[in-house]
Design an enzyme around this catalytic site. Structure first.
Site, PDB file in Angstrom:
ATOM      1  N   HIS A 122       0.750  -1.246  -0.031  1.00  0.00           N
ATOM      2  CA  HIS A 122      -0.197  -0.053  -0.016  1.00  0.00           C
ATOM      3  C   HIS A 122       0.969   1.161   0.143  1.00  0.00           C
ATOM      4  O   HIS A 122       0.482   2.416  -0.199  1.00  0.00           O
ATOM      5  CB  HIS A 122      -1.174   0.131   1.182  1.00  0.00           C
ATOM      6  N   ASP A 152       0.364  -7.499   1.689  1.00  0.00           N
ATOM      7  CA  ASP A 152       0.760  -6.264   1.670  1.00  0.00           C
ATOM      8  C   ASP A 152       2.183  -5.980   1.786  1.00  0.00           C
ATOM      9  O   ASP A 152       2.808  -5.222   2.477  1.00  0.00           O
ATOM     10  CB  ASP A 152       0.063  -5.675   2.870  1.00  0.00           C
ATOM     11  N   SER A 225       4.601   2.607   7.982  1.00  0.00           N
ATOM     12  CA  SER A 225       4.350   1.655   7.086  1.00  0.00           C
ATOM     13  C   SER A 225       5.519   1.220   6.312  1.00  0.00           C
ATOM     14  O   SER A 225       6.220   2.141   5.528  1.00  0.00           O
ATOM     15  CB  SER A 225       2.999   1.750   6.252  1.00  0.00           C
TER      16      SER A 225
END
Length: 464
Positions: A122, A152, A225
């Site tokens: 993402h 992911d 992230s």
């Protein structure tokens, strides 16, 4: 002389009374009288000397792990192009929508000296331009090597003019709850930020059946992230991925993809170009479902097998409905996420040792993992499977995938039971190729599907 003696003894007596009163009423005794009594509980006391440093965080030294990590964690900038729909006048008079750049940021971890970087899918999704900034503020353009939206995880690469510092993957299967960890990343575009916490839980899922995260209370915020979760030795044990928050910022705990899963995804991308998934071939009953409660298996420790899939390793190993999976390769399986998390680090043709409980007996059998034979393709939602030898003989083809399930919207097209040979004139060999091709279908264009029926007749369907 008598007066002096009298005064001395009076003072001595008064001092003795004062000292005795202090001992009696104020000073706590440093002894205890222990008697045996059947009616009183007995408590064991530890006499281990207390460390002069104190207990807990003062005992841990994070400096070495931090120094090893910060230079291997990078800042990732994703520039994507978004289009505004514009007004209805633009639509009628042909001005069209306007394009504008949108910038997103995240983190990444260098995993090799030649510039391979693992991050979250993402973080780099829909990127038209991708840049990486090292801890020394040098900026490089990056290319996407491969992605896996399901886990992911994404792999990108930069071409640097020198050998880069990198982190080695640790073994996330042996991470312990309560172990100290560091989260390193770039929250709010602040480079090289280190936060500390402990592993709060393992094998967490956030709604998806095949998720398995490490949960930690190390502070993770937007921008973290794709960053590193490391232990106190500086080993990479996870890729920070998500937080659960109503505000969008850290509220107490966060989640990381275990390093064993991330490493397997990266290895598959480099070797095969996509992720190779090996399945056990069992149908599982999830906890807290009506079926589990009805069967009285809601509180078992392990994973209950509700069925066995055909042509799988579980069938060949004679696993049966009603068996309870307790361990795989000496890894304890307490719940479904433990099972899926461990299998996510394996490939087809890998052999795992499965410990099961059957009729109150415990034994271990080897099971060979197989490729998934049935999937649901994106966009159209058809359920397809790889061809068996019988299918190839019946349809007189060695290529294609068989349609075994059709959603309501396509029921009238007569798709079920037929073999799809190609999509938009691109040949299909197996379900993995079909998944990729169906994923590219545009809702605004048309799709041409070539099929064959049991009579050997070819059909072409056009979907607008």
């Amino acid at each position: 002389m008598k007066k002096i003696a009298s005064t001395f003894f009076t003072a001595l007596f008064a001092g003795a009374i004062t000292l005795g009163a202090y001992k009696l009423f104020f000073e706590k005794p440093n002894y205890a009288i222990v008697t045996e009594s059947e009616g009183r509980p007995v408590f064991n006391t530890s006499y281990t000397p207390t460390s002069p440093k104190g207990a807990g965080i003062n005992e841990a030294d994070f400096t070495t792990a931090a120094e090893m990590t910060v230079n291997a964690v990078v800042h990732v900038k994703n520039v994507s192009i978004t289009r505004d729909r514009g007004s209805y006048l633009d639509f009628f008079y042909g001005h069209g929508s306007s394009a504008r750049p949108q910038v997103g940021t995240g983190s990444g971890v260098i995993i090799s000296q030649d510039g391979y970087i693992v991050t979250n899918n993402h973080v780099i999704e829909n990127a038209s331009q991708l840049q990486v900034m090292l801890n020394n503020n040098k900026v490089y353009d990056a290319e996407i090597i491969g992605t896996d939206p399901n886990s992911d995880i994404a792999l990108i690469k930069i071409d640097a003019d020198r050998k880069l510092p990198y982190l080695a993957f640790g073994d996330s299967d042996h991470v312990k709850v309560g172990e100290w960890v560091l989260a390193v990343g770039n929250p709010f575009s602040l480079t090289s930020t280190v936060t500390a916490g402990i592993v709060s839980a393992k094998a967490r899922n956030l709604g998806k059946a095949d998720q398995s995260f490490i949960q930690t209370d190390a502070a993770v915020n937007p921008g973290n992230s794709g960053g590193a979760l490391v232990n106190t030795n500086g080993d990479l044990i996870g890729i920070n991925t998500a937080i659960t928050s109503q505000t969008g910022s850290y509220v107490g705990y966060s989640f990381a993809v275990p390093s064993n899963i991330a490493k397997k995804v990266v290895d598959d991308i480099l070797e095969y170009g996509n992720v190779q998934k090996g399945i056990l071939g069992v149908d599982i009953v999830r906890a807290n479902t009506p079926y589990a409660i009805q069967k009285g298996i809601n509180q078992i420790e392990g994973v209950y097998i509700a069925g066995i899939e055909e042509d799988t390793g579980a069938e060949e190993a004679d696993l049966r409905e009603g068996d309870i999976i307790k361990e795989i390769d000496d890894i304890k399986i307490r719940k479904y996420a433990d099972l899926t998390g461990y299998l996510s680090s394996k490939r087809p043709e890998d052999t795992v040792q499965v410990t099961i409980e059957r009729d109150k007996e415990i034994f271990t059998v080897p099971v060979v993992l197989k490729r998934r034979q049935v999937i649901t393709v994106p966009n159209m939602g058809l359920e397809i499977k790889n061809l068996t030898k019988e299918d190839m003989k019946k349809f007189k083809t060695k290529k294609g995938v068989k349609v075994v399930g059709v959603p309501e919207i396509y029921r009238g097209y007569g798709l079920e039971g037929k073999v799809i040979l190609s999509l938009d004139d691109q040949e299909i060999n197996d379900i993995e190729e079909a998944k990729v091709l169906f994923g590219r279908i545009s809702r605004r264009g048309r799709t041409i599907m070539t099929m064959i029926n049991q009579k050997g007749e070819r059909e072409r369907l056009i979907f607008q």
